[in-house]
Design an enzyme around this catalytic site. Structure first.
Site, PDB file in Angstrom:
ATOM      1  CE  LYS A 201      -3.689   2.284   2.518  1.00  0.00           C
ATOM      2  NZ  LYS A 201      -4.679   2.155   3.591  1.00  0.00           N
ATOM      3  CE  LYS A 256      -6.084   1.804  -0.385  1.00  0.00           C
ATOM      4  NZ  LYS A 256      -6.587   1.668   0.953  1.00  0.00           N
TER       5      LYS A 256
HETATM    6  C1  PBG Z   1      -7.111   3.388   5.466  1.00  0.00           C
HETATM    7  C2  PBG Z   1      -7.669   3.141   4.113  1.00  0.00           C
HETATM    8  C3  PBG Z   1      -7.560   4.059   3.070  1.00  0.00           C
HETATM    9  C4  PBG Z   1      -8.203   3.501   1.989  1.00  0.00           C
HETATM   10  C5  PBG Z   1      -8.710   2.260   2.366  1.00  0.00           C
HETATM   11  N1  PBG Z   1      -8.357   2.041   3.702  1.00  0.00           N
HETATM   12  C6  PBG Z   1      -7.017   5.442   3.013  1.00  0.00           C
HETATM   13  C7  PBG Z   1      -5.761   5.772   3.620  1.00  0.00           C
HETATM   14  O1  PBG Z   1      -4.826   4.982   3.713  1.00  0.00           O
HETATM   15  O2  PBG Z   1      -5.681   6.917   4.058  1.00  0.00           O
HETATM   16  C8  PBG Z   1      -8.274   4.201   0.673  1.00  0.00           C
HETATM   17  C9  PBG Z   1      -9.231   3.725  -0.310  1.00  0.00           C
HETATM   18  C10 PBG Z   1      -9.518   4.673  -1.394  1.00  0.00           C
HETATM   19  O3  PBG Z   1      -8.876   5.730  -1.578  1.00  0.00           O
HETATM   20  O4  PBG Z   1     -10.446   4.354  -2.145  1.00  0.00           O
HETATM   21  N2  PBG Z   1      -6.985   2.359   6.319  1.00  0.00           N
END
Ligand code: PBG
Length: 332
Positions: A201, A256
């Site tokens: 991520k 992601k």
């Molecule tokens: C945080 C989380 C995020 C997303 C899913 N879980 C955002 C972040 O890390 O700030 C992002 C998903 C998206 O942007 O569609 N645990």
């Protein structure tokens, strides 16, 4: 083996003469079974409100969410990722609500699984919906503390598994959490709870609309998640992350965002024999949707983006466009 290819013996356009031929030799196929729909369910709320920065995506009260899920299932989608939107009054420094038994997300999961037992339900493990500072972990001496956060994530995971989530998905990027969560699940007899690790991520600006959706962006302010989410410059490190998470007991790994990280998806799928998912995140969705709504891009760009992610090697894709694309590809 190198084969000599020469025009006119070889004319690649022979196989492009009509759509049936094109489909016959297509290398990649995207089906409804490859798609996972995220949904936002809002605490202490009755109704639905559109998220301004995410066209056609809503925060639902639990009753409206159940109607929407029925509609999602009708469209052919069988997997859902649920994200809670927590009342700001119920957020605190330690994200306490995340570990309360029978909290809002547990009740929601139970109700959804009661009405739709066959639905594959994915629940996020991370503290950001619950913390008043918007970080995924707890802060000790100004730092998001890895090991203290892990202790809480274990509790949160057990609560989600107990509520009936089929898959729990740690999205926090703390080191070592997959192993600790797996160990806790095994010891508490949640042997069949699937762990989908957000293994790679990246610390991305494409999460902006999601943070608006769950109300963590104003809490986060100028603060960044770069002390735990990955640097977008690194690919070797993504493979390293995945190797660790597989060793620790992940069943599925995820990359992601998706579109700017297709090389990462490809390398992971190539290097490890494990289901690999991709998350087409909020910012990716919104930029396409906005351009489509303005007439600047044809609506086909959404499907094109998903086929690209599939071709890169993703086995399944989380996308806010899951329902609409499922309808679109089945009506073709
Ligand atoms: C945080 C989380 C995020 C997303 C899913 N879980 C955002 C972040 O890390 O700030 C992002 C998903 C998206 O942007 O569609 N645990």
């Amino acid at each position: 083996m190198f084969i000599q290819r020469k025009f006119p013996n070889t004319r690649l356009r022979r196989l492009r003469r009509n759509n049936n031929l094109i489909n016959l030799v297509s290398e990649t196929n995207l089906t409804k079974d490859d798609l996972i729909q995220p949904i936002f369910v809002k605490e202490n709320f009755d109704g639905e409100e559109e998220i301004e920065s995410m066209p056609n995506i809503y925060r639902y009260g639990i009753n409206q969410a159940l109607n929407e899920i029925e509609d999602i299932i009708k469209s052919g989608i069988n997997s859902l990722a649920i994200f809670p939107v927590i009342d700001s009054e119920n957020k605190d420094h330690k994200g306490s609500q995340a570990t309360k038994t029978n909290n809002f997300i547990s009740k929601s999961i139970k109700e959804i699984k009661r009405q739709f037992p066959d639905l594959v339900l994915i629940a996020d493990v991370a503290l950001d919906p619950y913390t008043d500072h918007g970080h995924d972990g707890i802060i000790v001496n100004g730092d998001v503390d890895n090991d203290e956060t892990n202790k809480i994530l274990i509790e949160q995971s057990l609560i989600l598994a107990d509520a009936g989530a089929d898959i729990i998905a740690p999205s926090d990027m703390m080191d070592g959490r997959i192993g600790l969560i797996r160990e806790a699940l095994e010891s508490q007899n949640f042997k069949n709870t699937i762990l989908l690790s957000y293994a790679a991520k990246f610390s991305s600006k494409f999460y902006g609309p999601f943070r608006d959706a769950v109300g963590s962006s104003s809490n986060l302010g100028e603060s960044s998640k770069s002390s735990y989410q990955m640097s977008l410059k690194n690919k070797q490190e993504a493979l390293h992350e995945v190797a660790l998470d597989i060793n620790e007991g992940a069943d599925i790994v995820m990359v992601k965002p998706a579109m700017p990280y297709l090389d990462i998806i490809h390398s992971i799928k190539d290097s490890f024999q494990i289901p690999t998912f991709a998350y087409q995140v909020s910012g990716e969705y919104s930029m396409l949707k906005l351009s489509i709504s303005k007439g600047w891009l044809d609506s086909g760009v959404m499907l094109e983006s998903l086929i690209g992610i599939k071709r890169a090697g993703a086995d399944a894709i989380l996308t806010y466009a899951a329902k609409e694309i499922s309808k679109e590809i089945q009506n073709k």
